[in-house]
Each structure stands twice: as structure tokens, then as C-alpha cells.
Design a protein around this motif. Structure first.
Motif, PDB file in Angstrom:
ATOM      1  N   HIS A   3      47.377  21.904  84.131  1.00 25.91           N
ATOM      2  CA  HIS A   3      47.804  23.299  84.112  1.00 25.91           C
ATOM      3  C   HIS A   3      48.677  23.550  85.333  1.00 25.91           C
ATOM      4  O   HIS A   3      48.320  23.142  86.448  1.00 25.91           O
ATOM      5  N   TYR A  94      61.218  25.857  86.427  1.00 27.28           N
ATOM      6  CA  TYR A  94      59.965  25.349  85.897  1.00 27.28           C
ATOM      7  C   TYR A  94      59.487  24.150  86.702  1.00 27.28           C
ATOM      8  O   TYR A  94      60.291  23.300  87.087  1.00 27.28           O
ATOM      9  N   TRP A 116      53.990  21.689  81.332  1.00 29.25           N
ATOM     10  CA  TRP A 116      54.976  22.601  81.899  1.00 29.25           C
ATOM     11  C   TRP A 116      54.327  23.919  82.321  1.00 29.25           C
ATOM     12  O   TRP A 116      53.392  24.389  81.674  1.00 29.25           O
ATOM     13  N   GLN A 118      55.005  28.113  83.171  1.00 32.98           N
ATOM     14  CA  GLN A 118      55.683  29.158  82.403  1.00 32.98           C
ATOM     15  C   GLN A 118      57.002  29.581  83.025  1.00 32.98           C
ATOM     16  O   GLN A 118      57.771  30.298  82.382  1.00 32.98           O
TER      17      GLN A 118
END
Length: 126
Positions: A3, A94, A116, A118
Motif C-alpha cells: 500500500h 505517483y 501504485w 493514488q
């Protein structure tokens, strides 16, 4: 799973600086290779820098030393220091991560990163 959460974007005048941060959580194996990308409206996602857990770093040729990528493994945080910003640096930025190695001369490719964030918006005014 991995995450990622970016922060640090904002608006700045040309010539200014920003430091982006990316908090990384989850599997260290699956985040062995990390990177920064950006995407401007109507353009393809562009690789900026890639780094591994040992600190080996590679950059896109076009940055010409204006950007610097680093990682703090103790904090599980990835950074992108951006100096001498230009209006053409305006984009969504990103961070990304994935398993795999990094080597000298590697150029970050979005296809090599499975996870990835946000994104965080960077706007540079002239």
C-alpha cells in the motif's frame, strides 16, 4: 500486498522546490523496487526515478539532476526532492513499487511496477 500513499504535492512558482513523500506498507519483498512517475493531462505516464532498498538509484535522462530520490527504510518512506521546478513539471505524481532488482542504467517503466499510490498533484506556475 503493498500500500502506498503519496503526500507533499502543491502549487509552487517556477524555480521553487517541493519534496514528495510516499509511505510504503506491506510486503518488503514485493516493494524491493520503488519508483516515481508523473502523468500530465493527455500524456503518457513518465518514469522519473527508481530506487531499491539498498539505495541504488536511477533517473530519467530528462531530469538533468533537478530531482533526487531517496528511501528511509526505517520509516518505510520514499522521497522525491524536486528543485528548480518548471511549468512543464506540472503533473500528477505517483509512487510505485514492485518486486525485482535494480541495475545501473535501468530506466523506470510503469509495466515493471505492480503497486501504485493514488497520486499527488504538483502545479508549477510561471
Amino acid at each position: 500486498q503493498v500500500h502506498l500513499v503519496e503526500s507533499g504535492g502543491g502549487s509552487v512558482q517556477a524555480g521553487g522546490s517541493l519534496r514528495l513523500s510516499c509511505a510504503v506498507s506491506g510486503s518488503r519483498f514485493r516493494s524491493a523496487r520503488m519508483g516515481w512517475f508523473r502523468q500530465a493531462p493527455g500524456k503518457k505516464r513518465q518514469g522519473l526515478a527508481a530506487i531499491d532498498r539498498d539505495g541504488t538509484t536511477t533517473y530519467a535522462d530528462s531530469l538533468k539532476g533537478r530531482f533526487s530520490c531517496s528511501v528511509d527504510n526505517a520509516k518505510n518512506t520514499l522521497y522525491l526532492q524536486m528543485d528548480n521546478l518548471k511549468p512543464e513539471d506540472t503533473a500528477m505524481y505517483y509512487c510505485a513499487a514492485g518486486p525485482g532488482a535494480l541495475w545501473v542504467g535501468y530506466r523506470p517503466d510503469p509495466a515493471d511496477f505492480a503497486y501504485w499510490g493514488q497520486g499527488t498533484q504538483v502545479t508549477v506556475s510561471s
